[in-house]
Design a protein around this motif. Structure first.
Motif, short mmCIF file in Angstrom:
data_model
loop_
_atom_site.label_atom_id
_atom_site.label_comp_id
_atom_site.label_asym_id
_atom_site.label_seq_id
_atom_site.Cartn_x
_atom_site.Cartn_y
_atom_site.Cartn_z
N TYR A 161 2.66 -5.65 5.05
CA TYR A 161 1.58 -5.26 4.14
C TYR A 161 1.45 -6.24 2.98
O TYR A 161 1.14 -5.85 1.84
N ASN A 162 1.66 -7.51 3.26
CA ASN A 162 1.67 -8.50 2.19
C ASN A 162 0.32 -8.59 1.48
O ASN A 162 0.25 -8.64 0.25
N SER A 164 -2.02 -6.34 1.23
CA SER A 164 -2.46 -5.13 0.53
C SER A 164 -1.49 -4.68 -0.55
O SER A 164 -1.70 -3.64 -1.17
N LEU A 165 -0.42 -5.45 -0.81
CA LEU A 165 0.54 -5.07 -1.84
C LEU A 165 -0.08 -5.16 -3.22
O LEU A 165 -0.76 -6.14 -3.55
N GLY A 207 1.69 -8.17 -6.36
CA GLY A 207 1.27 -8.73 -5.08
C GLY A 207 -0.17 -9.20 -5.11
O GLY A 207 -0.86 -9.08 -6.13
N HIS A 210 -3.15 -6.84 -6.52
CA HIS A 210 -3.22 -6.26 -7.87
C HIS A 210 -4.47 -6.69 -8.62
O HIS A 210 -4.96 -5.98 -9.50
N CYS A 246 -3.83 4.80 -2.52
CA CYS A 246 -2.69 3.88 -2.54
C CYS A 246 -1.41 4.67 -2.26
O CYS A 246 -1.30 5.84 -2.64
N CYS A 248 2.81 4.74 -2.49
CA CYS A 248 4.03 4.20 -3.12
C CYS A 248 5.24 4.69 -2.33
O CYS A 248 5.39 5.89 -2.09
N ARG A 262 1.05 -0.05 -2.48
CA ARG A 262 0.10 -0.82 -1.69
C ARG A 262 -1.15 0.01 -1.44
O ARG A 262 -1.13 1.24 -1.54
N GLU A 265 -4.30 1.00 4.21
CA GLU A 265 -5.23 0.31 5.10
C GLU A 265 -5.96 1.31 5.98
O GLU A 265 -5.33 2.18 6.61
#
Length: 267
Positions: A161-162, A164-165, A207, A210, A246, A248, A262, A265
């Motif tokens: 999830y890089n 969408s972080l 990420g 943000h 989101c 957590c 994140r 998705e």
């Protein structure tokens, strides 16, 4: 397994010699009280019993002393002619041969049994200690394995999830993470973003997602971030804001505990 300490089962100190002396005096008194009834019959039986009991509770050395002292007392007081040691007859020879032989046999058997019992106790203590060590090492191995698995899960989560972080927050402020496009709050790599990230607390890593989050929502979750779902405003098409779900999640790793926020998705 050979256990050399098995011969040290007997107690130490003056007390065992006092017990041996008390047993010897008791045997002499009992035999003297029974002398009018028994006469010269079984002059050393009481001392034999005393020696065996002393051997069982006090050890070999006091038992041997009781045996030898009992032999002298029995021969002097309870073998005719009474009260004389200058005359030796058949009764004296029988006592001198049978009493030490039988008493030594019983003492030896008791000594071997006590050593075997003490050896079993030592082996049980060693086995218990090794079992506790194995349990402790096994628990440490399981904890290390669990920490390693959690760290792998964290890294896999970051890699998956890089894009969408939003942020990673270390619950322990001494811990830090840098992975791929993630940077610390004080990093100049994100200084050109519209978010004033320098105002947030230390131990927070931002990420790529943000920059699309509204500044007020980002400040709110950064200060009071908890595991679970959070509704935040997300920039859409570069201008409009729309509500977004989101997620957590909390990760417990060897460096410390981390919270990862994140954007959820959509399928």
């Amino acid at each position: 397994m050979r256990v050399n300490n098995s011969r040290r089962w007997a107690p130490r100190g003056v007390r065992r010699w006092m017990i041996a002396a008390a047993a010897l005096v008791t045997a002499a008194v009992v035999r003297a009280l029974l002398h009018p009834v028994l006469g010269p019959v079984m002059p050393g039986t009481a001392f034999l019993i005393a020696a065996v009991l002393v051997q069982y509770y006090c050890g070999l050395a006091p038992a041997v002393c009781v045996m030898l002292a009992g032999l002298c007392i029995a021969d002097y007081l309870f073998v005719p002619p009474y009260g004389r040691i200058d005359f030796i007859d058949q009764s004296d020879i029988v006592l001198l041969v049978s009493y030490p032989l039988i008493t030594a046999l019983f003492i030896t058997l008791v000594e071997r049994l006590k050593r075997a019992q003490y050896r079993a106790k030592l082996l049980a203590a060693v086995a218990q200690s090794r079992y506790e060590m194995l349990l402790r090492h096994d628990n440490e191995r399981l904890l290390a394995q669990r920490s390693t698995d959690e760290m792998h899960r964290l890294l896999h989560h970051i890699a998956q999830y890089n894009r969408s972080l939003i942020l990673i927050k270390a619950l322990d402020t001494t811990a830090s993470v840098t992975q791929g496009g993630l940077v610390t709050a004080s990093s100049p790599a994100v200084s050109d973003s519209p978010i004033d990230i320098g105002s947030f607390s230390a131990g927070v890593v931002y990420g790529p997602g943000h920059a699309r989050i509204h500044r007020e929502d980002l400040a709110r979750v950064t200060d009071r971030l908890l595991p679970g779902r959070h509704r935040m405003r997300l920039r859409a098409d570069g201008h409009d804001w729309r509500p977004a779900e989101c997620i957590c999640e909390r990760f417990t790793t060897p460096p410390g505990d981390f919270l990862i926020l994140r954007v959820e998705e959509r399928a």
